[in-house]
Design a protein around this motif. Structure first.
Motif, short mmCIF file in Angstrom:
data_model
loop_
_atom_site.label_atom_id
_atom_site.label_comp_id
_atom_site.label_asym_id
_atom_site.label_seq_id
_atom_site.Cartn_x
_atom_site.Cartn_y
_atom_site.Cartn_z
N UNK A 124 -3.16 -7.61 -10.38
CA UNK A 124 -2.50 -6.50 -10.75
C UNK A 124 -1.11 -6.70 -10.46
N UNK A 125 -0.11 -7.43 -11.18
CA UNK A 125 1.44 -7.32 -10.68
C UNK A 125 1.96 -6.01 -10.87
N UNK A 126 3.30 -5.67 -10.37
CA UNK A 126 3.89 -4.45 -10.35
C UNK A 126 2.98 -3.23 -9.70
N UNK A 127 2.54 -3.68 -9.03
CA UNK A 127 1.48 -2.77 -8.16
C UNK A 127 1.87 -2.72 -6.48
N UNK A 128 2.60 -1.83 -6.13
CA UNK A 128 2.97 -1.57 -4.64
C UNK A 128 2.16 -0.86 -3.93
N UNK A 129 1.37 -1.26 -3.01
CA UNK A 129 0.69 -0.82 -2.07
C UNK A 129 1.46 0.12 -1.26
N UNK A 130 1.22 1.50 -1.18
CA UNK A 130 2.10 2.27 -0.26
C UNK A 130 1.32 2.77 0.79
N UNK A 131 0.04 2.79 0.97
CA UNK A 131 -0.77 3.27 2.10
C UNK A 131 -2.11 2.88 2.14
N UNK A 132 -2.72 3.04 3.24
CA UNK A 132 -4.12 2.75 3.22
C UNK A 132 -5.06 4.17 3.13
N UNK A 133 -6.20 3.92 2.68
CA UNK A 133 -7.10 4.89 2.61
C UNK A 133 -8.22 5.05 4.05
N UNK A 134 -8.18 6.07 4.76
CA UNK A 134 -8.96 5.89 6.04
C UNK A 134 -9.91 6.96 5.80
N UNK A 135 -11.17 6.44 6.08
CA UNK A 135 -12.38 7.30 6.01
C UNK A 135 -13.32 6.93 7.15
N UNK A 136 -13.77 8.08 7.84
CA UNK A 136 -14.80 8.08 9.19
C UNK A 136 -13.90 6.75 9.98
N UNK A 137 -12.79 7.00 10.25
CA UNK A 137 -12.34 5.79 11.04
C UNK A 137 -12.13 4.49 10.50
N UNK A 138 -12.64 4.29 9.33
CA UNK A 138 -12.56 2.92 9.09
C UNK A 138 -11.58 2.78 7.55
N UNK A 139 -10.80 1.73 7.57
CA UNK A 139 -10.06 1.68 6.03
C UNK A 139 -11.12 1.33 4.97
#
Ligand SMILES: Cc1cc2nc3c(=O)[nH]c(=O)nc-3n(C[C@H](O)[C@H](O)[C@H](O)COP(=O)(O)OP(=O)(O)OC[C@H]3O[C@@H](n4cnc5c(N)ncnc54)[C@H](O)[C@@H]3O)c2cc1C
Length: 428
Positions: A124-139
């Motif tokens: 998927x081009x033109x897709x800027x990752x801006x953050x991570x999702x964290x759940x129960x201490x895990x990415x």
């Protein structure tokens, strides 16, 4: 909400190599790239050493858009008004499987991404990752373009200014001390002109590194690689040094002065600049590497700090590809175990330690410190240049003996300085 086996952030060599290996095992993988297409944002000097990675990617190289096999090495030490050059060539450089090639990333990365898609990965081009999702201490995934994408594992391959390992708590913001900035032009020339100027055959290439006055005493140097119908010419300077030395801190200005040098200008004369790029390079070595894994996350390529400048070789591309490959192998093992916690993903560190990647980084861990000696970029080029000037000059009157000339330049205090610096060199 989408859920994948693996999300890879960044379609540079690390990301594409990881995707190639994962897709080959039928693992569902999506690669998110902020650029319009893979290769559009990537800058490299352009010399890829194949030996360390050839066997990791079987069947990949036969059709790869490699430019020229490097058969001639060169290095020039530049003083203010003179320079000293050596060339090296050897039969091993003309072996059936050459050890290194020049590459153009906009071409090479795009081609590799097509192979990766053919194997089943989603790009998927033109897709800027801006953050991570964290759940129960895990990415548990990433945010890209405002959308939440989830996966069992995220592989951060987002390059030197990497945001993802920082957001995941695996590294602190990059320090100027550990990074350099490079500017580079691709200058188009007729292939026959390239062959003549660099004394090479049709598919043969030359690689040349430069150090000394071109960086005005700052840690760094220049490079020139020949491609099929262009040369890649660039200059790299330590960011910390630029910040300290305001007077010399104009990198584009240094680059223009480098291009105008009498050693360079005739090599690019009549050429047309078709691409200009600037990029940061991690140069902190082993001690500046990020943590390589965490719960649900792995870090590869420049994102982890895997680039190594030894002065006579600059390497990052094969470390990117190899670390991407070992990250993929780690995920394949984790999937079999059905666990993606840090303890399971720790196998990545082990695989890298058993490979050339962490071997090299440990072997050369003192190199960044030893090479940052300012004598290498000012004092020695001038000393060598002046000594050679006096040896080669035939004056109107009588000429000094060779010993007198040597003594004039190599005083006791000079020899003492050389000895001290040479002792440091034994550590690398
Ligand atoms: C001037 C210069 C000369 C060099 N010379 C050489 C050389 O001759 N030989 C060599 O081996 N190495 C060289 N290197 C180093 C080499 O280019 C790098 O080590 C290598 O490109 C690292 O590959 P990578 O995939 O880790 O990172 P990159 O190639 O930088 O790829 C990272 C990708 O991630 C994307 N991205 C970044 N952030 C995001 C985000 N938030 N979301 C989505 N996508 C994102 C980028 O657009 C990019 O496509 C040089 C580097 C420079 C700058």
């Amino acid at each position: 909400m989408e859920k994948f086996d693996v999300i890879i952030a960044g379609a540079g060599l690390a990301g594409l190599a990881a995707a190639w290996t994962l897709a080959g095992e039928g693992i569902e993988v999506v690669v998110l790239e902020r650029g319009d297409y893979p290769g559009s944002k990537n800058v490299s000097g352009g010399r890829l050493y194949l030996n360390p990675v050839r066997d990791l990617f079987p069947g990949l190289w036969e059709e790869a858009p490699l430019e020229r096999a490097i058969v001639r090495e060169g290095a020039t030490l530049m003083a203010r008004n003179r320079s000293f050059t050596f060339h090296y060539t050897g039969s091993e450089l003309r072996a059936e499987k050459p050890q290194s090639y020049s590459v153009l990333r906009s071409k090479f990365d795009r081609w590799l991404s097509e192979r990766v898609e053919e194997r089943g990965a989603m790009l998927l081009p033109k897709s800027l990752v801006s953050d991570v999702i964290r759940e129960n201490g895990k990415i548990a995934g990433v945010i890209a373009g405002g959308d939440e994408l989830r996966a069992d594992v995220v592989i951060a391959c987002d390059g030197v200014l990497s945001l993802i390992p920082e957001k995941a708590g695996l590294r602190s913001p990059g320090r100027a001390h550990d990074n350099a900035v490079g500017v580079k032009e691709i200058i188009r020339l007729d292939p026959s002109v390239i062959n003549d100027r660099f004394n090479i055959g049709d598919s043969e290439g030359a690689a040349h590194l430069f150090a000394g006055d071109i960086t005005k005493g700052l840690f760094g140097g220049g490079f020139l690689y020949t491609n099929r119908d262009s040369v890649s010419l660039g200059l790299v300077v330590s960011i910390e040094d630029i910040a300290k030395e305001e007077a010399a801190g104009d990198v584009p200005g240094l680059f223009e002065a480098f291009k105008a040098r009498p050693e360079i200008e005739p090599l690019i004369r009549g050429g047309k600049t078709v691409e200009y790029g600037a990029h940061v390079i991690p140069e902190g070595g082993y001690r500046a590497l990020s943590r390589l894994y965490g719960d649900g996350i792995l870090v590869a390529g420049d994102s982890a700090g895997f680039a190594l400048n030894l002065g006579f070789t600059v390497r990052g591309m094969e470390y990117a590809m190899a670390s991407g490959h070992y990250a993929a192998r780690t995920v394949i093992e984790a999937k079999k175990a059905g666990r993606y916690d840090a303890a399971t993903l720790a196998v990545y560190q082990k695989l890298l330690e058993e490979s050339f990647v962490l071997h090299d980084f440990k072997t050369f861990q003192d190199t960044p410190r030893v090479l940052s000696n300012p004598h290498l970029f000012g004092h020695y080029p001038e000393l060598m240049g002046n000594l050679l000037r006096d040896l080669y000059t035939v004056p109107a009157g009588p000429k000094s003996s060779i010993f007198t000339t040597l003594r004039r330049h190599l005083t006791l205090s000079q020899l003492w300085t050389i000895l001290k610096d040479a002792r440091e060199v034994t550590k690398i």
